[in-house]
Motif scaffolding. Structure first.
Motif, PDB file in Angstrom:
ATOM      1  N   PHE A 264       0.745  -1.336   0.091  1.00  0.00           N
ATOM      2  CA  PHE A 264      -0.196  -0.264   0.329  1.00  0.00           C
ATOM      3  C   PHE A 264       0.911   1.514   0.671  1.00  0.00           C
ATOM      4  N   ALA A 265       1.833   1.393   0.645  1.00  0.00           N
ATOM      5  CA  ALA A 265       2.905   2.191   1.163  1.00  0.00           C
ATOM      6  C   ALA A 265       3.272   2.693  -0.520  1.00  0.00           C
ATOM      7  N   ALA A 266       3.791   1.586  -1.062  1.00  0.00           N
ATOM      8  CA  ALA A 266       4.821   1.617  -2.527  1.00  0.00           C
ATOM      9  C   ALA A 266       3.713   2.269  -3.250  1.00  0.00           C
ATOM     10  N   GLY A 267       2.484   1.621  -3.259  1.00  0.00           N
ATOM     11  CA  GLY A 267       1.033   1.998  -4.235  1.00  0.00           C
ATOM     12  C   GLY A 267       1.164   3.480  -3.887  1.00  0.00           C
ATOM     13  N   CYS A 268       1.065   3.795  -3.255  1.00  0.00           N
ATOM     14  CA  CYS A 268       0.975   5.678  -2.717  1.00  0.00           C
ATOM     15  C   CYS A 268       1.343   6.358  -3.443  1.00  0.00           C
ATOM     16  N   LEU A 269       3.332   5.770  -2.897  1.00  0.00           N
ATOM     17  CA  LEU A 269       4.248   7.004  -3.595  1.00  0.00           C
ATOM     18  C   LEU A 269       3.933   6.933  -5.293  1.00  0.00           C
ATOM     19  N   PHE A 270       3.784   5.988  -6.190  1.00  0.00           N
ATOM     20  CA  PHE A 270       3.666   6.027  -7.133  1.00  0.00           C
ATOM     21  C   PHE A 270       2.474   6.693  -8.130  1.00  0.00           C
ATOM     22  N   SER A 271       1.459   6.622  -6.948  1.00  0.00           N
ATOM     23  CA  SER A 271       0.366   7.043  -7.364  1.00  0.00           C
ATOM     24  C   SER A 271       0.675   8.671  -7.744  1.00  0.00           C
ATOM     25  N   GLY A 272       0.907   9.185  -5.920  1.00  0.00           N
ATOM     26  CA  GLY A 272       2.152  10.963  -6.099  1.00  0.00           C
ATOM     27  C   GLY A 272       3.021  11.100  -7.382  1.00  0.00           C
ATOM     28  N   TYR A 273       3.854  10.113  -7.674  1.00  0.00           N
ATOM     29  CA  TYR A 273       4.633  10.072  -9.063  1.00  0.00           C
ATOM     30  C   TYR A 273       4.173  10.736  -9.993  1.00  0.00           C
ATOM     31  N   LEU A 274       2.805   9.472 -10.118  1.00  0.00           N
ATOM     32  CA  LEU A 274       2.162   9.900 -11.328  1.00  0.00           C
ATOM     33  C   LEU A 274       1.504  11.077 -11.614  1.00  0.00           C
ATOM     34  N   LYS A 275       1.125  11.621 -10.275  1.00  0.00           N
ATOM     35  CA  LYS A 275       0.337  12.989 -10.402  1.00  0.00           C
ATOM     36  C   LYS A 275       1.223  13.903 -10.724  1.00  0.00           C
ATOM     37  N   SER A 276       2.075  13.718 -10.480  1.00  0.00           N
ATOM     38  CA  SER A 276       3.652  14.813 -10.518  1.00  0.00           C
ATOM     39  C   SER A 276       4.168  14.655  -9.489  1.00  0.00           C
ATOM     40  N   GLY A 277       6.084  14.900  -9.894  1.00  0.00           N
ATOM     41  CA  GLY A 277       7.541  14.904  -9.118  1.00  0.00           C
ATOM     42  C   GLY A 277       7.241  15.884  -8.370  1.00  0.00           C
ATOM     43  N   ARG A 278       6.671  17.075  -8.364  1.00  0.00           N
ATOM     44  CA  ARG A 278       6.766  18.481  -7.121  1.00  0.00           C
ATOM     45  C   ARG A 278       5.943  17.556  -6.044  1.00  0.00           C
ATOM     46  N   PHE A 279       5.092  17.140  -7.054  1.00  0.00           N
ATOM     47  CA  PHE A 279       3.456  16.269  -5.410  1.00  0.00           C
ATOM     48  C   PHE A 279       3.622  15.556  -4.607  1.00  0.00           C
ATOM     49  N   LEU A 280       4.951  14.970  -5.445  1.00  0.00           N
ATOM     50  CA  LEU A 280       5.646  13.739  -4.699  1.00  0.00           C
ATOM     51  C   LEU A 280       6.626  14.437  -3.554  1.00  0.00           C
ATOM     52  N   ALA A 281       6.788  14.833  -4.010  1.00  0.00           N
ATOM     53  CA  ALA A 281       8.048  15.148  -3.392  1.00  0.00           C
ATOM     54  C   ALA A 281       8.100  16.036  -2.308  1.00  0.00           C
ATOM     55  N   PHE A 282       6.971  17.094  -2.100  1.00  0.00           N
ATOM     56  CA  PHE A 282       5.962  17.892  -1.649  1.00  0.00           C
ATOM     57  C   PHE A 282       5.674  17.051  -0.076  1.00  0.00           C
ATOM     58  N   TRP A 283       4.607  16.125  -1.003  1.00  0.00           N
ATOM     59  CA  TRP A 283       4.231  14.639   0.069  1.00  0.00           C
ATOM     60  C   TRP A 283       5.014  14.257   0.405  1.00  0.00           C
ATOM     61  N   VAL A 284       6.062  13.961   0.377  1.00  0.00           N
ATOM     62  CA  VAL A 284       7.442  13.112   1.185  1.00  0.00           C
ATOM     63  C   VAL A 284       7.783  13.629   2.226  1.00  0.00           C
ATOM     64  N   LEU A 285       7.981  14.599   1.461  1.00  0.00           N
ATOM     65  CA  LEU A 285       9.255  15.342   2.684  1.00  0.00           C
ATOM     66  C   LEU A 285       8.180  15.515   3.999  1.00  0.00           C
ATOM     67  N   PHE A 286       6.455  16.339   3.805  1.00  0.00           N
ATOM     68  CA  PHE A 286       5.954  16.771   4.473  1.00  0.00           C
ATOM     69  C   PHE A 286       5.610  15.736   5.818  1.00  0.00           C
ATOM     70  N   ALA A 287       5.435  14.108   5.188  1.00  0.00           N
ATOM     71  CA  ALA A 287       5.404  13.157   6.028  1.00  0.00           C
ATOM     72  C   ALA A 287       6.399  12.847   7.154  1.00  0.00           C
ATOM     73  N   VAL A 288       7.490  12.729   6.262  1.00  0.00           N
ATOM     74  CA  VAL A 288       9.092  12.235   6.822  1.00  0.00           C
ATOM     75  C   VAL A 288       9.296  13.932   8.016  1.00  0.00           C
ATOM     76  N   SER A 289       8.856  15.359   7.832  1.00  0.00           N
ATOM     77  CA  SER A 289       8.907  16.224   9.121  1.00  0.00           C
ATOM     78  C   SER A 289       8.080  16.007  10.028  1.00  0.00           C
ATOM     79  N   VAL A 290       6.722  15.538   8.946  1.00  0.00           N
ATOM     80  CA  VAL A 290       5.818  15.253  10.906  1.00  0.00           C
ATOM     81  C   VAL A 290       6.212  14.213  11.218  1.00  0.00           C
ATOM     82  N   VAL A 291       6.872  12.611  10.803  1.00  0.00           N
ATOM     83  CA  VAL A 291       7.163  11.463  12.226  1.00  0.00           C
ATOM     84  C   VAL A 291       8.515  11.889  12.854  1.00  0.00           C
ATOM     85  N   ALA A 292       9.401  12.812  12.049  1.00  0.00           N
ATOM     86  CA  ALA A 292      10.055  13.056  12.739  1.00  0.00           C
ATOM     87  C   ALA A 292      10.211  14.744  13.984  1.00  0.00           C
TER      88      ALA A 292
END
Length: 429
Positions: A129-157
């Motif tokens: 499921f995590a891999a599918g969500c990441l691939f879905s964000g990549y197909l949306k756009s690279g910037r969209f994926l990068a923003f949400w990955v950085l946001f999630a990593v920051s929140v978890v940190a």
């Protein structure tokens, strides 16, 4: 035994392909494909909601095994993989229509799905499921994926407590801590059995890589290839299941089917005219990625209750992909025809200039009042007819007036159809 065991095993394997061809015969056009997608999402939501009472009943039990929900599939890992890959199309729909406030109405359902997925305690479903969500964000756009990955990593940190304790406990249960500090950590029983079965299936593939050992032969031959006795009779991997029993060509075909589904989803995700088709494409590609990862950790694709949605989604995407290809061909013809017409006109102009130069060199030729070579009206009409005829044909031919009239009407009709499709897509948006 033959009636209630063997024949049912063969039937359950063939049923999914029968259902696939039924879906092919029923889903023929774009509108039917979109309606089928809606019905699939409603059906998957009903399955998730149906499991909520079981989740509430098993909450707070003493061990993970007692707390795992099995769902209608009667098996936690199968149900977890099913929830993972059937939820991703709705995730893709939300990602594409995120700017529409109505899309946010399905966010409570995502919370229910997340809780159900967590309660299955399926580690393979988590990763898929995590891999599918990441691939879905990549197909949306690279910037969209990068923003949400950085946001999630920051929140978890900053707030590590946001990670569910059940997920962390399940992922940490891969190894078992021994009472003595001198004894190293060992794999849990589930992971250890998986490795034993994987090694046994790998040995079968090495012995007979082309044809395998035969359908349903793994349970009968596994004792000859395992280091120790295990009660399990499944290789716990769809790829090893196919390779050990049907050979590597079956594995290649299986991987090709999922790869082609990802390719169709990628092509549909680049559509800028129909956003709904784009959402279906992103959801299908991410679901195929999730499905392929789920099949690494278990032989999931042998049961129709697990694979039915995958094959139906494949048919839906194939119909939309075929429509996209036809539109691309039509656009290419309409955009390429003016280029060929301009090339022909340029060639005709060059010939006229060359003829004018030859006329100036010959004093006997007829010269106009301004000193330029003038062609007769009949020759000019012939050039115009030839240019009009080569609008779609590379090699000009002699056409009658009626044929030219039909050609002009067909060209105008194609252009009106393209404009109508664009306007209808704009109104739907």
């Amino acid at each position: 035994y033959l009636r209630y065991t063997e024949l049912l095993n063969y039937k359950s394997w063939i049923d999914q392909f029968i259902l696939f061809f039924i879906a092919v015969s029923c889903i023929r056009d774009v509108q039917t494909a979109k309606r089928a997608w809606v019905y699939m999402m409603v059906g998957s939501a009903l399955v998730v909601i149906y499991t909520v009472p079981e989740m509430l009943e098993k909450m707070g039990r003493s061990t993970i095994e007692k707390s795992r929900i099995e769902g209608p599939h009667r098996q936690s890992n199968n149900f977890g993989g099913f929830v993972a890959y059937t939820t991703l199309p709705l995730v893709a729909f939300f990602v594409v229509f995120m700017k529409d406030i109505r899309a946010w109405l399905i966010t409570p359902y995502f919370l229910v799905c997340a809780k159900i997925l967590i309660t299955t305690f399926s580690r393979g479903a988590y990763l898929a499921f995590a891999a599918g969500c990441l691939f879905s964000g990549y197909l949306k756009s690279g910037r969209f994926l990068a923003f949400w990955v950085l946001f999630a990593v920051s929140v978890v940190a900053i707030f590590p407590q946001v990670l569910p304790e059940a997920v962390l406990a399940r992922m940490e249960s891969v190894t078992e801590t021994q009472t003595s500090s001198a004894t190293p950590e060992q794999l849990d029983r589930s992971s250890e059995v998986r490795l034993i079965m994987w090694r046994a299936a790998s040995r079968m593939i090495l012995e007979d890589p082309i044809f395998g050992k035969g359908f349903k032969a793994f349970p009968k031959l596994k004792e000859d290839y395992t280091e120790q006795f295990v009660k399990e009779s499944d290789p716990h991997s769809m790829y090893l299941y196919l390779g050990s029993q049907m050979g590597l060509p079956a594995v290649v075909l299986f991987v090709y089917i999922m790869g082609f589904m990802v390719y169709m989803g990628y092509r549909l995700s680049r559509s800028r005219i129909d956003r709904f088709s784009r959402a279906i494409g992103i959801g299908g590609a991410s679901a195929a990625v999730c499905y392929s990862i789920v099949c690494i950790f278990g032989s999931r694709a042998v049961n129709p209750d697990f694979t039915l949605y995958f094959w139906t989604y494949f048919v839906v995407m194939a119909v939309l992909y075929r429509d996209l290809i036809l539109k691309d061909v039509s656009q290419a013809e309409l955009s390429g025809a003016p280029k060929r017409l301009n090339a022909f006109l340029a060639q005709s102009q060059k010939k006229r200039e060359q003829a004018a130069q030859n006329a100036e060199a010959a004093p006997s030729e007829r010269i106009g009042r301004r000193g330029k070579h003038r062609k007769s009206a009949r020759a000019e009409r012939a050039d115009a007819d030839q240019a009009r005829q080569s609008f779609f044909d590379d090699e000009p031919q002699e056409l009658s007036q009626r044929q030219r009239h039909k050609l002009n009407r067909a060209t105008k009709r194609e252009k009106r159809k393209v404009v109508k499709d664009r306007l209808s897509a704009k109104r739907r948006r």
